[in-house]
Motif scaffolding. Structure first.
Motif, PDB file in Angstrom:
ATOM      1  N   GLU A  90       0.865  -1.219  -0.243  1.00 22.99           N
ATOM      2  CA  GLU A  90      -0.028  -0.093  -0.115  1.00 22.99           C
ATOM      3  C   GLU A  90       1.047   0.987  -0.090  1.00 22.99           C
ATOM      4  O   GLU A  90       2.111   0.538   0.624  1.00 22.99           O
ATOM      5  CB  GLU A  90      -0.648   0.417   1.499  1.00 22.99           C
ATOM      6  N   LYS A  91       0.227   1.960  -0.262  1.00 26.55           N
ATOM      7  CA  LYS A  91       1.220   4.077  -0.653  1.00 26.55           C
ATOM      8  C   LYS A  91       1.093   4.211   1.179  1.00 26.55           C
ATOM      9  O   LYS A  91       0.241   3.352   2.151  1.00 26.55           O
ATOM     10  CB  LYS A  91      -0.030   4.707  -1.107  1.00 26.55           C
ATOM     11  N   PRO A  92       2.351   5.174   1.518  1.00 26.26           N
ATOM     12  CA  PRO A  92       2.958   5.298   2.465  1.00 26.26           C
ATOM     13  C   PRO A  92       2.116   6.129   3.190  1.00 26.26           C
ATOM     14  O   PRO A  92       0.687   6.556   2.636  1.00 26.26           O
ATOM     15  CB  PRO A  92       3.878   5.888   2.660  1.00 26.26           C
ATOM     16  N   ARG A  93       1.491   5.929   4.290  1.00 21.04           N
ATOM     17  CA  ARG A  93       0.824   6.937   5.424  1.00 21.04           C
ATOM     18  C   ARG A  93       0.934   8.208   4.753  1.00 21.04           C
ATOM     19  O   ARG A  93       2.337   8.629   4.806  1.00 21.04           O
ATOM     20  CB  ARG A  93       0.331   7.096   6.861  1.00 21.04           C
ATOM     21  N   THR A  94       0.607   9.848   4.868  1.00 25.84           N
ATOM     22  CA  THR A  94       1.056  11.069   4.957  1.00 25.84           C
ATOM     23  C   THR A  94       1.622  11.049   5.773  1.00 25.84           C
ATOM     24  O   THR A  94       0.624  10.950   7.373  1.00 25.84           O
ATOM     25  CB  THR A  94      -0.561  11.231   4.309  1.00 25.84           C
ATOM     26  N   LEU A  96       4.378  11.998   7.325  1.00 25.33           N
ATOM     27  CA  LEU A  96       5.376  11.890   8.010  1.00 25.33           C
ATOM     28  C   LEU A  96       7.013  12.039   6.956  1.00 25.33           C
ATOM     29  O   LEU A  96       7.197  12.746   5.527  1.00 25.33           O
ATOM     30  CB  LEU A  96       5.986  10.075   7.378  1.00 25.33           C
ATOM     31  N   VAL A 101       8.935   7.025   5.925  1.00 24.66           N
ATOM     32  CA  VAL A 101       8.413   6.951   5.138  1.00 24.66           C
ATOM     33  C   VAL A 101       9.043   5.817   4.980  1.00 24.66           C
ATOM     34  O   VAL A 101       8.816   4.379   4.991  1.00 24.66           O
ATOM     35  CB  VAL A 101       8.125   7.363   4.171  1.00 24.66           C
ATOM     36  N   GLU A 104       9.528   3.086   6.811  1.00 23.96           N
ATOM     37  CA  GLU A 104       8.129   2.443   7.055  1.00 23.96           C
ATOM     38  C   GLU A 104       8.021   1.058   6.067  1.00 23.96           C
ATOM     39  O   GLU A 104       7.567  -0.198   5.901  1.00 23.96           O
ATOM     40  CB  GLU A 104       7.065   3.014   6.625  1.00 23.96           C
ATOM     41  N   SER A 108       7.611  -2.946   5.662  1.00 22.75           N
ATOM     42  CA  SER A 108       7.173  -3.951   5.037  1.00 22.75           C
ATOM     43  C   SER A 108       7.507  -4.684   3.905  1.00 22.75           C
ATOM     44  O   SER A 108       6.961  -5.637   4.304  1.00 22.75           O
ATOM     45  CB  SER A 108       6.017  -2.445   4.624  1.00 22.75           C
TER      46      SER A 108
END
Length: 527
Positions: A90-94, A96, A101, A104, A108
């Motif tokens: 999935e795309k990384p969280r915003t 960060l 990033v 993370e 994953s």
């Protein structure tokens, strides 16, 4: 056979799956190994990596463009049937930071490698150790030895720098400091693709080699130290086209090869601890600083450097710190605690650089600073306004000016209390910084405060000329011929009668201009 279900990857028996992390993409590990026939099968790319490289490219950073180019190459290999390329995750969280990033996403990727029994591809030694701790299969490519890159074909033994720009013939600066000329290397202009290809190759190589560093990666520009090459890459919108400038030292000299006067060698060995090495760009300042650093190292001294970028070619005994990977406060603490005998500060440009130089010198560390200057006195003037005037002789004691690769002038800097040259009134005695030619002892400049102004007076030019105070008084008398003018407590005092007030009111603007020009107060006294 289908090997994805609802977007989730799974493993077919005896099938090899490769998952590259951030470093595995940036360093181009997979494409090289696929081209060599060492890797085949499925290659999984985490969507988060694509997002990160997209964001970095949008910011104009070269590392993002390199990552996207590597993924494009993998896609071409997929179309040729050499691998099966898939996107996972999935795309990384915003919200960060960039390093958060990447950390993370790498986590994953490790989880996907564990669940699929896949082979993690990395060039990061830390990621390699973590993967081993997880018990994962890892394809780790350690930093390798130097390989000849495409841009290096433009260099020979006489080449100082190479200048490559899209739409322009490749140019080289050949010769030595002070005696060089530009040479056109090919009649065929370089294309944008040529420059981009060489730039990506340089960035990929800098990620692999232990003697390479990406010092700065900004929007539109990247500065890299690759072995002995200092490389600046610029691209739109900063520049009007892609450009690579690569600089390489032509010669590496020892201090003894400069044939310095015996008095100067003795001074450097016994007394000089606040040294400025000055000169115009390309005149050999850093080469001399490098020779001086090695000289002190051979004398049994502990030597460290602060550079931006780290382009000095020094033995491993000398630790080289990058100003781009730590703030100046951190470097200040490191150097104060490690207490080297000498620290070489290359390319001092900003206020913070001069303040750090001054703080470390006042703490007792021998300092060697490298500054751009068109004349020797300019190097001293760079400190005026940045530190207290009276502290300058405690910070700088020796100025060495380099011209055309040789020592052209050496100054000795001292503080004394005296009547400045050209002034006549004994009460005008004050602290004066004397700048003398070290070899002849001749006084060349005096630096002192006059009123609220700091003046740098070329003593040679002053001799035989009226003093500064005399000149001001003479100018005031031209404006008010009947006034009595004197100099008291750093103030020009103009004594006029009441009958002269009308004339004064008409000429007050001229007096104020004189006051602003010399930055010395003019006081009117009614008598």
């Amino acid at each position: 056979m289908e090997n994805t279900v609802f977007g989730l990857a799974f493993k077919i028996s005896e099938e090899k799956i490769y998952i590259p992390d951030y470093s595995g993409i940036v360093q181009g590990i997979l494409t090289k190994m696929i081209d060599e026939g060492k890797v085949s099968g499925r290659v999984l790319i985490h969507k988060g990596l694509v997002t990160v490289f997209e964001q970095l490219s949008a910011q104009g950073k070269a590392i993002g463009m390199t990552g996207l180019e590597e993924i494009r190459r993998l896609r071409l290999l997929h179309e040729k049937g050499l691998i099966a390329l898939e996107l996972i995750g999935e795309k990384p969280r915003t919200g960060l930071k960039e390093e958060e990033v990447i950390s993370e996403i790498n986590y994953s990727i490790r989880e996907h490698a564990r669940s699929l029994g896949a082979i993690l591809v990395t060039g990061d030694p830390i990621q390699y150790r973590i993967a081993q701790a997880y018990g994962l299969q890892v394809l780790y490519v350690a930093p390798k030895e130097k390989t000849r890159l495409e841009f290096e074909k433009f260099f020979d033994q006489e080449t100082m720098s190479v200048h490559l720009k899209e739409g322009v013939e490749p140019l080289a600066k050949k010769g030595r400091p002070g005696e060089w000329a530009y040479s056109v290397l090919s009649s065929k202009p370089l294309s944008k693709d040529d420059i981009e290809r060489m730039a990506n190759e340089i960035i990929e190589e800098s990620r692999r080699r232990s003697d390479a560093f990406i010092e700065i990666d900004r929007v539109g520009s990247t500065i890299i130290q690759l072995g002995e090459y200092r490389i600046v890459i610029t691209r739109p919108p900063l520049s009007d086209g892609w450009e690579i400038t690569a600089v390489k030292p032509v010669r590496k000299l020892k201090l003894e090869e400069y044939n310095l006067p015996e008095e100067l060698v003795r001074r450097l060995g016994e007394r000089a601890e606040g040294i400025l090495i000055a000169g115009a760009p390309g005149m050999g300042k850093t080469t001399f600083a490098q020779a001086l650093a090695e000289y002190y190292m051979r004398q049994g001294k502990v030597v460290k450097t602060i550079e931006s970028p780290r382009d000095m070619i020094l033995p491993p005994n000398i630790t080289q710190y990058s100003k781009n990977y730590a703030d100046l406060g951190e470097l200040h603490d490191i150097l104060l605690l490690s207490r080297p005998d000498y620290t070489v500060f290359d390319e001092m440009r900003y206020d913070e650089d001069f303040k750090l130089f001054a703080d470390l010198r006042l703490a007792g560390i021998g300092m060697i600073g490298v500054v751009h200057a068109t004349s020797p006195i300019d190097a001293v003037q760079r400190f005026i306004g940045r530190v207290e005037l009276g502290m300058i002789p405690s910070i700088i004691d020796t100025v060495i000016f380099i011209r055309n690769g040789v020592v052209d002038k050496v100054y000795d800097v001292k503080m004394t209390v005296k009547l400045p040259t050209g002034l006549k009134e004994a009460e005008l005695s004050r602290p004066v910084i004397e700048v003398r030619d070290f070899l002849t002892g001749e006084l060349e400049y005096e630096i002192y405060t006059f009123g609220e102004q700091t003046v740098v007076v070329p003593v040679k030019k002053l001799r035989g000329k009226p003093s500064l105070v005399d000149s001001i008084i003479e100018n005031v008398k031209k404006i008010l011929p009947d006034a009595e003018v004197s100099f008291e407590d750093n103030v020009i005092v103009v004594a006029i009668s009441r009958s002269m007030l009308k004339n004064y009111n008409r000429r007050v603007k001229r007096l104020r201009k004189l006051e602003e020009k010399y930055n010395i107060p003019v006081k009117i006294k009614i008598v």
